[in-house]
Scaffold this motif. Structure first.
Motif, PDB file in Angstrom:
ATOM      1  N   UNK A 122       0.834  -1.205   0.000  1.00 49.56           N
ATOM      2  CA  UNK A 122       0.000   0.000   0.000  1.00 49.56           C
ATOM      3  C   UNK A 122       0.871   1.258   0.000  1.00 49.56           C
ATOM      4  N   UNK A 123       1.856   1.297   0.896  1.00 50.85           N
ATOM      5  CA  UNK A 123       2.713   2.478   1.000  1.00 50.85           C
ATOM      6  C   UNK A 123       3.514   2.709  -0.273  1.00 50.85           C
ATOM      7  N   UNK A 124       4.002   1.626  -0.870  1.00 50.85           N
ATOM      8  CA  UNK A 124       4.781   1.739  -2.114  1.00 50.85           C
ATOM      9  C   UNK A 124       3.933   2.319  -3.238  1.00 50.85           C
ATOM     10  N   UNK A 428      24.039   7.306  -7.295  1.00 49.81           N
ATOM     11  CA  UNK A 428      24.601   6.708  -6.079  1.00 49.81           C
ATOM     12  C   UNK A 428      23.752   7.058  -4.861  1.00 49.81           C
ATOM     13  N   UNK A 429      23.284   8.308  -4.778  1.00 52.18           N
ATOM     14  CA  UNK A 429      22.415   8.712  -3.662  1.00 52.18           C
ATOM     15  C   UNK A 429      21.127   7.900  -3.651  1.00 52.18           C
ATOM     16  N   UNK A 430      20.530   7.692  -4.834  1.00 57.92           N
ATOM     17  CA  UNK A 430      19.263   6.949  -4.903  1.00 57.92           C
ATOM     18  C   UNK A 430      19.457   5.481  -4.540  1.00 57.92           C
ATOM     19  N   UNK A 431      20.596   4.906  -4.925  1.00 57.41           N
ATOM     20  CA  UNK A 431      20.838   3.477  -4.682  1.00 57.41           C
ATOM     21  C   UNK A 431      21.326   3.202  -3.264  1.00 57.41           C
ATOM     22  N   UNK A 432      22.242   4.056  -2.746  1.00 52.71           N
ATOM     23  CA  UNK A 432      22.814   3.837  -1.417  1.00 52.71           C
ATOM     24  C   UNK A 432      21.838   4.261  -0.315  1.00 52.71           C
ATOM     25  N   UNK A 433      21.169   5.408  -0.524  1.00 56.45           N
ATOM     26  CA  UNK A 433      20.154   5.851   0.438  1.00 56.45           C
ATOM     27  C   UNK A 433      20.689   6.690   1.585  1.00 56.45           C
ATOM     28  N   UNK A 434      21.976   6.994   1.593  1.00 58.61           N
ATOM     29  CA  UNK A 434      22.555   7.862   2.609  1.00 58.61           C
ATOM     30  C   UNK A 434      23.847   8.465   2.049  1.00 58.61           C
ATOM     31  N   UNK A 435      24.371   9.456   2.757  1.00 57.89           N
ATOM     32  CA  UNK A 435      25.683   9.988   2.374  1.00 57.89           C
ATOM     33  C   UNK A 435      26.412  10.448   3.632  1.00 57.89           C
ATOM     34  N   UNK A 436      27.749  10.488   3.549  1.00 54.10           N
ATOM     35  CA  UNK A 436      28.568  10.972   4.662  1.00 54.10           C
ATOM     36  C   UNK A 436      28.858  12.451   4.452  1.00 54.10           C
ATOM     37  N   UNK A 437      28.722  13.215   5.526  1.00 53.50           N
ATOM     38  CA  UNK A 437      29.067  14.636   5.513  1.00 53.50           C
ATOM     39  C   UNK A 437      30.389  14.791   6.265  1.00 53.50           C
ATOM     40  N   UNK A 438      31.451  15.181   5.542  1.00 52.54           N
ATOM     41  CA  UNK A 438      32.787  15.310   6.120  1.00 52.54           C
ATOM     42  C   UNK A 438      33.057  16.771   6.471  1.00 52.54           C
ATOM     43  N   UNK A 455      20.622  10.218   6.238  1.00 54.34           N
ATOM     44  CA  UNK A 455      19.778   9.276   5.491  1.00 54.34           C
ATOM     45  C   UNK A 455      18.807  10.018   4.591  1.00 54.34           C
ATOM     46  N   UNK A 456      18.533   9.465   3.418  1.00 56.07           N
ATOM     47  CA  UNK A 456      17.479   9.965   2.547  1.00 56.07           C
ATOM     48  C   UNK A 456      16.197   9.204   2.847  1.00 56.07           C
ATOM     49  N   UNK A 457      15.052   9.838   2.623  1.00 58.48           N
ATOM     50  CA  UNK A 457      13.769   9.152   2.813  1.00 58.48           C
ATOM     51  C   UNK A 457      13.491   8.259   1.610  1.00 58.48           C
ATOM     52  N   UNK A 458      12.537   7.345   1.780  1.00 60.06           N
ATOM     53  CA  UNK A 458      12.136   6.472   0.666  1.00 60.06           C
ATOM     54  C   UNK A 458      11.581   7.307  -0.486  1.00 60.06           C
ATOM     55  N   UNK A 459      10.867   8.380  -0.156  1.00 61.85           N
ATOM     56  CA  UNK A 459      10.302   9.243  -1.191  1.00 61.85           C
ATOM     57  C   UNK A 459      11.411   9.943  -1.967  1.00 61.85           C
ATOM     58  N   UNK A 460      12.427  10.446  -1.258  1.00 61.91           N
ATOM     59  CA  UNK A 460      13.539  11.119  -1.936  1.00 61.91           C
ATOM     60  C   UNK A 460      14.276  10.162  -2.870  1.00 61.91           C
ATOM     61  N   UNK A 461      14.484   8.933  -2.429  1.00 65.67           N
ATOM     62  CA  UNK A 461      15.185   7.958  -3.282  1.00 65.67           C
ATOM     63  C   UNK A 461      14.367   7.641  -4.530  1.00 65.67           C
ATOM     64  N   UNK A 462      13.031   7.526  -4.360  1.00 59.13           N
ATOM     65  CA  UNK A 462      12.165   7.280  -5.507  1.00 59.13           C
ATOM     66  C   UNK A 462      12.182   8.472  -6.454  1.00 59.13           C
ATOM     67  N   UNK A 464      14.621  10.653  -6.896  1.00 63.06           N
ATOM     68  CA  UNK A 464      15.905  10.661  -7.601  1.00 63.06           C
ATOM     69  C   UNK A 464      15.893   9.676  -8.757  1.00 63.06           C
ATOM     70  N   UNK A 465      15.348   8.486  -8.520  1.00 66.24           N
ATOM     71  CA  UNK A 465      15.254   7.475  -9.588  1.00 66.24           C
ATOM     72  C   UNK A 465      14.393   7.988 -10.737  1.00 66.24           C
ATOM     73  N   UNK A 466      13.257   8.589 -10.396  1.00 67.16           N
ATOM     74  CA  UNK A 466      12.354   9.122 -11.426  1.00 67.16           C
ATOM     75  C   UNK A 466      13.028  10.233 -12.222  1.00 67.16           C
ATOM     76  N   UNK A 467      13.703  11.154 -11.514  1.00 67.17           N
ATOM     77  CA  UNK A 467      14.367  12.268 -12.202  1.00 67.17           C
ATOM     78  C   UNK A 467      15.477  11.771 -13.121  1.00 67.17           C
TER      79      UNK A 467
END
Length: 531
Positions: A122-124, A428-438, A455-462, A464-467
């Motif tokens: 449902x959420x997906x 890479x952001x869409x696939x990994x789902x997080x990034x390190x801030x140095x 961390x990125x949200x599930x919506x943000x990752x989706x 990014x994939x769409x864009x």
């Protein structure tokens, strides 16, 4: 689109506009019929043709039809979750038709006939429907003006779950603009000209209000969401007449999910969302799709962190690992030196960093030492700002926020999806789902001093994939330099909203943590009492 049993009709085996060969009937409804066809101009490429259930009586109707198809075509280019309209035309009998991409899969009605959806499914699906609607509601540009687009006929038959050759599912919304076009026929009474699916119409739609806004779609979405979870409609009627359905939508109080399906357990937040979407008055509903997406995201996080109880024992569910364990790669980041080709100044830039856990997206920022210390363990957030309809570029924004000191640091960078480097970082952001801030201190810039993992949200990752998918087919209406100027201006307008969202998120996180700790303490004391 799923095939139906072929029926004898005048179009099977015929060419439309000397180009589209009609092969088979694959769907039909109140607005028209959908056929599988071949595009002779493109080597027999399969396409879908929708032939409407009326003829164009005059030039005015022809112009309206052309306008709605143009709108539908723009939306299909803007969002991956709206079916792509490729062309349109008129048959010899003056019957309008339009050409769409051919989809393979099932519509939501066919899926719900078998059984309701799980919460996860449902959420997906709901997230993707909302992303498509959000794109339409944000509007398209016509003669320099932005026009929000209301669908007017959200129902299970117009939600299509397509599947590509890699068995990846994608949600597509069908029939944008067609309900409005058919409603605009002149010289008809309200009930004669009413176009829409009675079980899913908002009360104001049935009352014939001409200026429907996005909240009418939100009501229809509420009915659809209820049905997705329970397999049943929230309102019961004795007949299928216009008057009976109007009475139900305007006056019946919708039941809870549990009242209809006791076996279906959903979070209270989701139940509240359903009831607010089904509110009789437009002012009592969510005012836009973004509000719904925010709630769905919170529900998703809540479900993943819920405490599971069973009749025989009480146990804490293993928390779902949203991202891989990052401590190893964080330690590797602390060994990194500031690049010699970068100035010693308060700047930031992204970098794909090879680590023992694979290549991970990172953002390197140089700031004063005291400022870095103030932001450690404070609120942070990530936003992506884009105008994909103009140019495939993202403004990637990381926000560091200290509420007590009213201190904010904005770290931003443009990712051009037409550029190989920008495309790789976004993917890479869409696939990994997080990034390190140095963090690198300005006073001692040689070595990384601190690392945060965002961390990125599930919506943000989706998104990014769409864009990224859209960027492969996008037309550049402006230059990259112009795109940056537009995104900068949008960024400045959104800053206050971004901070508000961070404050709300911080507050809800504290409440959730408190609830979680209370539950955990309750379990602990129960276990002690057993001993």
């Amino acid at each position: 689109m799923v095939r139906q049993k072929a029926e004898l009709d005048i179009y099977l085996g015929k060419f439309l506009n000397n180009r589209y060969l009609i092969k088979d009937l694959i769907g039909k409804g109140g607005m028209g019929r959908v056929y599988l066809a071949e595009d002779a101009a493109k080597g027999g490429m399969p396409i879908a043709v929708k032939i409407l259930s009326l003829s164009l009586a005059n030039q005015q109707m022809s112009q309206r039809f052309a306008r709605e198809i143009f709108i539908g075509a723009q939306l299909g280019r803007k969002s991956k979750h709206i079916v792509r309209v490729l062309s349109y035309g008129v048959t010899e009998e003056k019957v309008p038709f339009y050409i769409m991409e051919y989809l393979q899969g099932k519509n939501l009605k066919q899926i719900l006939k078998i059984k309701p959806l799980t919460i996860s499914k449902f959420l997906t699906i709901c997230n993707q429907i909302c992303l498509g609607l959000q794109c339409a509601h944000q509007g398209i540009s016509l003669k320099g003006e932005i026009y929000p687009i209301v669908h007017r006929d959200i129902k299970p038959e117009n939600i299509f779950i397509s599947e590509d050759n890699k068995h990846r599912e994608s949600i597509k919304i069908l029939d944008f603009g067609i309900a409005k076009f058919l409603t605009e026929r002149s010289g008809m009474t309200l009930t004669d000209s009413f176009i829409g699916s009675l079980p899913y119409c908002s009360p104001e739609h049935m009352e014939g209000r001409k200026l429907l806004d996005v909240r009418s779609d939100i009501y229809s979405l509420g009915v659809l969401m209820f049905e997705m979870l329970t397999g049943k409609h929230p309102f019961q009627t004795k007949s299928n007449s216009f008057g009976t359905w109007y009475q139900a939508h305007r006056f019946q109080t919708p039941p809870t999910v549990e009242e209809i399906s006791p076996q279906v357990k959903i979070p209270q937040e989701l139940q509240k969302l359903l009831m607010s979407c089904l509110a009789k008055e437009v002012s009592d509903r969510p005012q836009n799709i973004s509000q719904i997406l925010d709630i769905l995201e919170k529900v998703q996080i809540q479900i993943k962190n819920d405490i599971v109880t069973t009749s025989n024992s009480i146990q804490l569910a293993s928390p779902v690992q949203l991202v891989p364990v990052t401590s190893l790669s964080e330690k590797e980041c602390l060994q990194k030196n500031w690049p010699k080709n970068k100035p010693i100044a308060p700047i930031g830039f992204p970098y794909l960093l090879p680590t023992s856990q694979g290549t991970i997206p990172t953002f390197w920022a140089m700031l004063p030492k005291q400022e870095i210390a103030k932001f450690l363990d404070k609120t942070y957030g990530t936003e992506f700002i884009t105008k994909m309809n103009l140019y495939p570029m993202l403004l990637w924004v990381t926000v560091l926020y200290d509420a007590q000191l009213s201190l904010t640091r904005w770290l931003s960078y443009f990712l051009d999806l037409k550029d190989n480097k920008g495309e790789k970082i976004a993917r890479s952001l869409s696939e990994i789902g997080y990034y390190h801030l140095l963090f690198f201190p300005l006073e001692n810039p040689n070595r990384c001093s601190h690392v945060m993992t965002l961390n990125l949200t599930a919506i943000q990752r989706q998104q990014l994939t769409d864009w990224l998918d859209m960027s492969q087919e996008s037309n550049n209406f402006i230059l990259p330099k112009q795109a940056k100027s537009i995104l900068k201006a949008e960024y400045e307008k959104l800053k206050l909203d971004i901070i508000r969202k961070l404050v709300v998120h911080q507050t809800s996180e504290k409440v959730s943590l408190k609830d979680w700790m209370n539950k955990l303490l309750g379990i602990f004391f129960k276990l002690l009492s057993h001993h």
